[in-house]
Scaffold this motif. Structure first.
Motif, short mmCIF file in Angstrom:
data_model
loop_
_atom_site.label_atom_id
_atom_site.label_comp_id
_atom_site.label_asym_id
_atom_site.label_seq_id
_atom_site.Cartn_x
_atom_site.Cartn_y
_atom_site.Cartn_z
N GLY A 100 0.83 -1.18 0.00
CA GLY A 100 0.00 0.00 0.00
C GLY A 100 0.88 1.24 0.00
O GLY A 100 2.10 1.16 0.09
N ALA A 101 0.23 2.41 -0.09
CA ALA A 101 0.96 3.67 -0.19
C ALA A 101 1.48 4.17 1.15
O ALA A 101 2.26 5.11 1.20
CB ALA A 101 0.09 4.73 -0.85
N TYR A 124 12.71 -2.50 -5.62
CA TYR A 124 11.41 -1.84 -5.61
C TYR A 124 11.64 -0.36 -5.88
O TYR A 124 12.75 0.14 -5.70
CB TYR A 124 10.72 -1.95 -4.24
CG TYR A 124 10.32 -3.34 -3.80
CD1 TYR A 124 11.23 -4.18 -3.17
CD2 TYR A 124 9.02 -3.79 -3.98
CE1 TYR A 124 10.85 -5.44 -2.74
CE2 TYR A 124 8.63 -5.05 -3.54
CZ TYR A 124 9.56 -5.87 -2.93
OH TYR A 124 9.18 -7.12 -2.50
N GLN A 141 9.56 3.52 -5.07
CA GLN A 141 8.42 4.20 -4.49
C GLN A 141 8.35 5.60 -5.08
O GLN A 141 9.21 6.45 -4.79
CB GLN A 141 8.52 4.28 -2.97
CG GLN A 141 7.28 4.90 -2.33
CD GLN A 141 7.35 5.01 -0.84
OE1 GLN A 141 8.41 4.94 -0.24
NE2 GLN A 141 6.20 5.20 -0.21
N GLY A 145 3.76 9.48 -3.20
CA GLY A 145 2.37 9.17 -2.90
C GLY A 145 1.94 7.76 -3.25
O GLY A 145 0.76 7.43 -3.14
N GLN A 146 2.89 6.94 -3.67
CA GLN A 146 2.56 5.56 -4.06
C GLN A 146 3.20 4.57 -3.10
O GLN A 146 4.09 4.90 -2.34
CB GLN A 146 3.06 5.28 -5.49
CG GLN A 146 2.55 6.24 -6.54
CD GLN A 146 1.06 6.11 -6.75
OE1 GLN A 146 0.53 5.01 -6.82
NE2 GLN A 146 0.37 7.24 -6.81
N GLY A 147 2.71 3.34 -3.17
CA GLY A 147 3.34 2.27 -2.41
C GLY A 147 4.59 1.79 -3.12
O GLY A 147 4.91 2.22 -4.23
N LEU A 148 5.28 0.87 -2.48
CA LEU A 148 6.46 0.29 -3.11
C LEU A 148 6.02 -0.58 -4.28
O LEU A 148 5.12 -1.40 -4.16
CB LEU A 148 7.23 -0.57 -2.10
CG LEU A 148 8.15 0.16 -1.13
CD1 LEU A 148 7.37 0.93 -0.09
CD2 LEU A 148 9.10 -0.83 -0.48
N PHE A 157 7.14 -3.36 -7.08
CA PHE A 157 8.13 -4.38 -7.40
C PHE A 157 8.72 -4.16 -8.78
O PHE A 157 7.99 -3.91 -9.75
CB PHE A 157 7.46 -5.76 -7.33
CG PHE A 157 8.29 -6.88 -7.87
CD1 PHE A 157 8.11 -7.33 -9.18
CD2 PHE A 157 9.27 -7.48 -7.09
CE1 PHE A 157 8.87 -8.37 -9.68
CE2 PHE A 157 10.04 -8.52 -7.59
CZ PHE A 157 9.83 -8.96 -8.89
N LEU A 210 14.42 1.19 -3.76
CA LEU A 210 14.75 0.39 -2.58
C LEU A 210 15.18 -1.01 -2.99
O LEU A 210 14.60 -1.62 -3.89
CB LEU A 210 13.53 0.29 -1.66
CG LEU A 210 13.16 1.59 -0.95
CD1 LEU A 210 11.67 1.64 -0.68
CD2 LEU A 210 13.90 1.71 0.37
#
Lengths: 111, 115
Positions: A102-103, B35, B37, B40-43, B45, B91
């Motif tokens: 998730g963010a 990964y 990021q 404003g976003q998630g990690l 893949f 990351l």
């Protein structure tokens, strides 16, 4: 498409009270769920996890609840401490190496 | 023991230039992951290595992105002809195994800014 969603970008809580972080997912193949904690300028560190065969896992002040029918999980931190101020990421895996994240939710614990 | 390290910690480059990002995993970890990021976003893949081979490159966003791993240890992520949308924190993580049940240990990341 984001398969894991954390709809609250931030949370502010008073020290000693409960912090509740929420996470929703869309992929029914996910069978393992994790929470990571991240401090500024550091990488995320593993906090707690839960397998899909369980609905609750507890580790000290941290408890994760899983509701598979709702595709929802939550992390409870009680009591919240100033050192808990960080970004918390929910992640999920479909029994393989690939984690979907998730963010993140930024938690601020007020003294 | 030493954790996952990444270098540089910050990289500012001009659009069109190539960049190399380095990851040193935890000694003995056979699996390595990249990964990224975005704001404003998630990690997200990117790629996974088992030893020196990369059985899954499905997350690489374009053919400008490539990665290699040598000696079952250090990995380099290369972005050619960088674009502004490549700006993100990259990351790296490593783990003993490759199932989702094996904890992935993350490095501090490289913040890439493409001007």
């Amino acid at each position: 498409d984001q398969q894991v969603k954390q709809n609250s970008p931030s949370l502010s809580v008073q020290e000693g009270r409960i912090s509740i972080l929420n996470c929703d997912y869309t992929n029914s193949m996910f069978d393992y769920f994790l929470w990571y904690k991240k401090y500024p300028a550091e990488g995320p560190t593993f906090l707690i996890s839960i397998s899909s065969i369980k609905d609750k896992n507890e580790d000290g002040r941290f408890t994760v609840f899983l509701n598979k029918s709702a595709k929802h999980l939550s992390l409870h931190i009680v009591p919240s401490q100033p050192g808990d101020s960080a970004v918390y990421f929910c992640a999920a895996s479909a029994n393989d190496y690939k984690l979907s994240f998730g963010a993140g939710t930024t938690v601020t614990v007020r003294a | 023991g030493a954790g996952v390290s990444q270098s540089p910690s910050n990289k500012v480059t001009e659009k069109g230039k190539d960049v190399e990002l380095r990851c040193d995993p935890i000694s003995g970890h056979t699996a390595l992951y990249w990964y990224r990021q975005s704001l404003g976003q998630g990690l997200e893949f990117l790629i996974y290595f088992q030893g020196n081979s990369a059985p899954d490159k499905s997350g690489l966003p374009s053919d400008r992105f490539s990665a290699e791993r040598t000696g079952g240890s250090v990995s380099t992520l290369t972005i050619q002809r960088t674009q502004q949308e490549d700006s993100a924190v990259y990351l790296c993580a490593s783990s003993e195994g490759t199932s989702g049940y094996n904890e992935q240990f993350f490095g501090p990341g490289t913040r890439l800014t493409v001007l």
